[in-house]
Design a protein around this motif. Structure first.
Motif, PDB file in Angstrom:
ATOM      1  N   THR A 159     -35.537   3.319 100.753  1.00  0.00           N
ATOM      2  CA  THR A 159     -35.499   4.661 100.181  1.00  0.00           C
ATOM      3  C   THR A 159     -36.769   5.420 100.537  1.00  0.00           C
ATOM      4  N   GLY A 160     -36.664   6.754 100.549  1.00  0.00           N
ATOM      5  CA  GLY A 160     -37.829   7.628 100.650  1.00  0.00           C
ATOM      6  C   GLY A 160     -38.019   8.355  99.331  1.00  0.00           C
ATOM      7  N   LEU A 161     -38.882   9.378  99.348  1.00  0.00           N
ATOM      8  CA  LEU A 161     -39.143  10.146  98.122  1.00  0.00           C
ATOM      9  C   LEU A 161     -39.230  11.656  98.369  1.00  0.00           C
ATOM     10  N   ASP A 162     -39.009  12.109  99.613  1.00  0.00           N
ATOM     11  CA  ASP A 162     -39.300  13.503  99.958  1.00  0.00           C
ATOM     12  C   ASP A 162     -38.120  14.455  99.889  1.00  0.00           C
ATOM     13  N   GLY A 163     -36.909  13.950 100.025  1.00  0.00           N
ATOM     14  CA  GLY A 163     -35.754  14.833 100.045  1.00  0.00           C
ATOM     15  C   GLY A 163     -35.662  15.691 101.287  1.00  0.00           C
ATOM     16  N   SER A 164     -36.272  15.267 102.404  1.00  0.00           N
ATOM     17  CA  SER A 164     -36.232  16.066 103.626  1.00  0.00           C
ATOM     18  C   SER A 164     -34.848  15.986 104.271  1.00  0.00           C
ATOM     19  N   GLN A 165     -34.492  17.062 104.972  1.00  0.00           N
ATOM     20  CA  GLN A 165     -33.163  17.132 105.590  1.00  0.00           C
ATOM     21  C   GLN A 165     -32.980  16.089 106.685  1.00  0.00           C
ATOM     22  N   ILE A 166     -34.062  15.643 107.322  1.00  0.00           N
ATOM     23  CA  ILE A 166     -33.941  14.669 108.395  1.00  0.00           C
ATOM     24  C   ILE A 166     -33.344  13.359 107.879  1.00  0.00           C
ATOM     25  N   GLY A 167     -33.538  13.073 106.598  1.00  0.00           N
ATOM     26  CA  GLY A 167     -32.980  11.856 106.025  1.00  0.00           C
ATOM     27  C   GLY A 167     -31.467  11.827 106.031  1.00  0.00           C
ATOM     28  N   ARG A 168     -30.831  12.997 106.085  1.00  0.00           N
ATOM     29  CA  ARG A 168     -29.375  13.063 106.141  1.00  0.00           C
ATOM     30  C   ARG A 168     -28.860  12.734 107.526  1.00  0.00           C
ATOM     31  N   LEU A 169     -29.720  12.805 108.548  1.00  0.00           N
ATOM     32  CA  LEU A 169     -29.269  12.709 109.931  1.00  0.00           C
ATOM     33  C   LEU A 169     -29.475  11.333 110.549  1.00  0.00           C
ATOM     34  N   VAL A 170     -30.275  10.463 109.895  1.00  0.00           N
ATOM     35  CA  VAL A 170     -30.465   9.118 110.429  1.00  0.00           C
ATOM     36  C   VAL A 170     -29.277   8.254 110.010  1.00  0.00           C
ATOM     37  N   TYR A 171     -29.172   7.065 110.623  1.00  0.00           N
ATOM     38  CA  TYR A 171     -28.089   6.151 110.249  1.00  0.00           C
ATOM     39  C   TYR A 171     -28.661   4.793 109.855  1.00  0.00           C
ATOM     40  N   PRO A 172     -28.271   4.325 108.675  1.00  0.00           N
ATOM     41  CA  PRO A 172     -27.518   5.046 107.649  1.00  0.00           C
ATOM     42  C   PRO A 172     -28.379   6.138 107.003  1.00  0.00           C
ATOM     43  N   ALA A 173     -27.719   7.142 106.423  1.00  0.00           N
ATOM     44  CA  ALA A 173     -28.434   8.244 105.789  1.00  0.00           C
ATOM     45  C   ALA A 173     -29.332   7.707 104.681  1.00  0.00           C
ATOM     46  N   LEU A 174     -30.493   8.359 104.517  1.00  0.00           N
ATOM     47  CA  LEU A 174     -31.560   7.831 103.675  1.00  0.00           C
ATOM     48  C   LEU A 174     -31.397   8.224 102.206  1.00  0.00           C
ATOM     49  N   THR A 175     -31.399   7.232 101.329  1.00  0.00           N
ATOM     50  CA  THR A 175     -31.503   7.477  99.891  1.00  0.00           C
ATOM     51  C   THR A 175     -32.911   7.995  99.601  1.00  0.00           C
ATOM     52  N   THR A 176     -33.021   9.039  98.784  1.00  0.00           N
ATOM     53  CA  THR A 176     -34.321   9.664  98.553  1.00  0.00           C
ATOM     54  C   THR A 176     -34.284  10.434  97.232  1.00  0.00           C
ATOM     55  N   LEU A 177     -35.292  11.261  96.997  1.00  0.00           N
ATOM     56  CA  LEU A 177     -35.317  12.118  95.822  1.00  0.00           C
ATOM     57  C   LEU A 177     -35.076  13.569  96.220  1.00  0.00           C
ATOM     58  N   ASP A 178     -34.575  14.338  95.281  1.00  0.00           N
ATOM     59  CA  ASP A 178     -34.298  15.757  95.498  1.00  0.00           C
ATOM     60  C   ASP A 178     -35.604  16.533  95.337  1.00  0.00           C
ATOM     61  N   ASN A 179     -36.355  16.646  96.428  1.00  0.00           N
ATOM     62  CA  ASN A 179     -37.677  17.267  96.366  1.00  0.00           C
ATOM     63  C   ASN A 179     -37.660  18.712  96.845  1.00  0.00           C
ATOM     64  N   ASP A 180     -36.804  19.054  97.821  1.00  0.00           N
ATOM     65  CA  ASP A 180     -36.614  20.406  98.332  1.00  0.00           C
ATOM     66  C   ASP A 180     -37.924  21.081  98.727  1.00  0.00           C
ATOM     67  N   PRO A 181     -38.509  20.704  99.878  1.00  0.00           N
ATOM     68  CA  PRO A 181     -39.773  21.313 100.309  1.00  0.00           C
ATOM     69  C   PRO A 181     -39.699  22.833 100.473  1.00  0.00           C
ATOM     70  N   ALA A 182     -38.542  23.360 100.900  1.00  0.00           N
ATOM     71  CA  ALA A 182     -38.423  24.808 101.076  1.00  0.00           C
ATOM     72  C   ALA A 182     -38.580  25.532  99.743  1.00  0.00           C
ATOM     73  N   GLU A 183     -38.068  24.931  98.670  1.00  0.00           N
ATOM     74  CA  GLU A 183     -38.240  25.536  97.346  1.00  0.00           C
ATOM     75  C   GLU A 183     -39.721  25.595  96.983  1.00  0.00           C
ATOM     76  N   TRP A 184     -40.444  24.508  97.266  1.00  0.00           N
ATOM     77  CA  TRP A 184     -41.892  24.524  97.059  1.00  0.00           C
ATOM     78  C   TRP A 184     -42.504  25.757  97.735  1.00  0.00           C
ATOM     79  N   GLY A 185     -42.137  25.961  99.018  1.00  0.00           N
ATOM     80  CA  GLY A 185     -42.719  27.064  99.773  1.00  0.00           C
ATOM     81  C   GLY A 185     -42.402  28.418  99.178  1.00  0.00           C
ATOM     82  N   ARG A 186     -41.145  28.621  98.779  1.00  0.00           N
ATOM     83  CA  ARG A 186     -40.754  29.925  98.223  1.00  0.00           C
ATOM     84  C   ARG A 186     -41.506  30.231  96.926  1.00  0.00           C
TER      85      ARG A 186
END
Length: 346
Positions: A277-304
């Motif tokens: 598992t990771g902890l960042d919630g980055s979109q790249i985690g959806r694209l690896v195989y198998p897709a990465l379990t992580t936390l809903d961190n939403d970096p773009a929301e941080w930026g906004r």
């Protein structure tokens, strides 16, 4: 019209004085509603836009925010958090006619010079402070420079700057409970550096969650880089079979992806032989195989939220701390039952 339209052009097209155009476009009193509306329409029709340099001379604004990042460039180029975070910043900045001044530095001295130079040259109206450190000297430095700032997270030193926070406790505790519920009894954590407050916080939250679950979990510190994440994975997988973790929680998603690569290179199947598992919630985690379990961190929301908060502060609003929604668990394909549980239930 091949050149950039000016307020003189707006005045000529609208049939009014240049002074009246200036009052109308700067939303100042002294212009009746009908004339103000006509001037704004003419300005839009001929493509007039405010000139940041001219505005800056008038009101001593740079119309720019500064982001000074002290990390190894190798880490930045593979960390999707910063790309997504900056895209969130730019969403707000572009809407409000602002720009981002980014400075990537390699050490403390270069970092201090960057802050001092940007402030002395009046190139920015405020700073975005990331990667907070224990006893972070930047808080006092920026305050002494007389520049506005917003921090990602709460500093452990006195500060007058607003902080943008996200509570990771619910997500990390949920993650550990989820892994334990799958049957994992040997869970390790590949942590970030203790000198960074968010690295220390994630490590402590994991330790607390593991303790609540009755686990004596291994922790391997790193610098958050994929290279050290990969090396930590090798170290954990080299342990005797009875001590080897069946699940590894990484301090960020790039390290988790590097760890998956190491495990797969050694012939392990994810998640059948090892959950990751990771902890960042980055979109790249959806694209690896198998897709990465992580936390809903939403970096773009941080930026906004960071950009909007700092711009409001620059515009004269009272500093206000902001709390983002707590991080929650995102279950994907990189986690499953440990091998012992699979054999038992097969």
């Amino acid at each position: 019209m091949t050149r950039r339209p000016t307020i003189v052009d707006v005045a000529r097209e609208a049939g009014v004085s240049k002074g009246l155009v200036s009052l109308a476009l700067n939303d100042r009193p002294g212009v009746n509603a009908t004339t103000r509306e006509r001037i704004h329409k003419v300005a839009a029709d001929i493509g007039w836009r405010p000139n940041p340099a001219a505005r800056g001379l008038t009101n001593r604004r740079a119309y720019a925010l500064g982001l000074v990042v002290r990390r190894d460039p190798r880490i930045i180029e593979v960390d999707p958090f910063f790309a997504s975070f900056i895209s969130g910043l730019e969403t707000v900045l572009s809407e409000r006619g602002q720009v981002l001044v980014l400075s990537l530095v390699g050490d403390h001295d270069a970092e201090e010079r960057a802050y001092r130079t940007l402030a002395a040259d009046a190139r920015v109206d405020g700073f975005i402070v990331t990667d907070l450190l224990a006893g972070d000297p930047r808080i006092e430095l920026i305050a002494d420079l007389g520049v506005h700032a917003v921090t990602l997270g709460e500093p452990d030193v006195p500060t007058a700057f607003p902080a943008i926070r996200r509570d990771y406790a619910p997500g990390i505790h949920e993650l550990v409970r989820y892994l334990v519920g799958l049957g994992h009894e040997r869970i390790a954590h590949v942590a970030g550096p203790e000198s960074m407050l968010h690295g220390h916080e994630r490590r402590q939250l994991f330790a607390d969650a593991a303790h609540e679950a009755g686990l004596d979990a291994a922790v391997v510190p790193t610098d958050f880089s994929p290279e050290q994440g990969a090396a930590a994975t090798e170290q954990l997988l080299d342990l005797p079979v009875d001590d080897r973790p069946t699940a590894i929680v990484y301090g960020n998603d790039p390290m988790a992806i590097a760890g998956m690569s190491v495990a797969q290179h050694r012939g392990l199947r994810i998640p059948k032989d090892l959950s990751v598992t990771g902890l960042d919630g980055s979109q790249i985690g959806r694209l690896v195989y198998p897709a990465l379990t992580t936390l809903d961190n939403d970096p773009a929301e941080w930026g906004r939220i960071v950009a909007a908060t700092l711009l409001d502060l620059v515009d004269g609003t009272t500093p206000v701390d902001r709390a983002l929604h707590p991080a929650g668990l995102i279950v994907r394909g990189s986690t499953g039952a440990p091998p012992t549980r699979q054999h038992t239930t097969a």
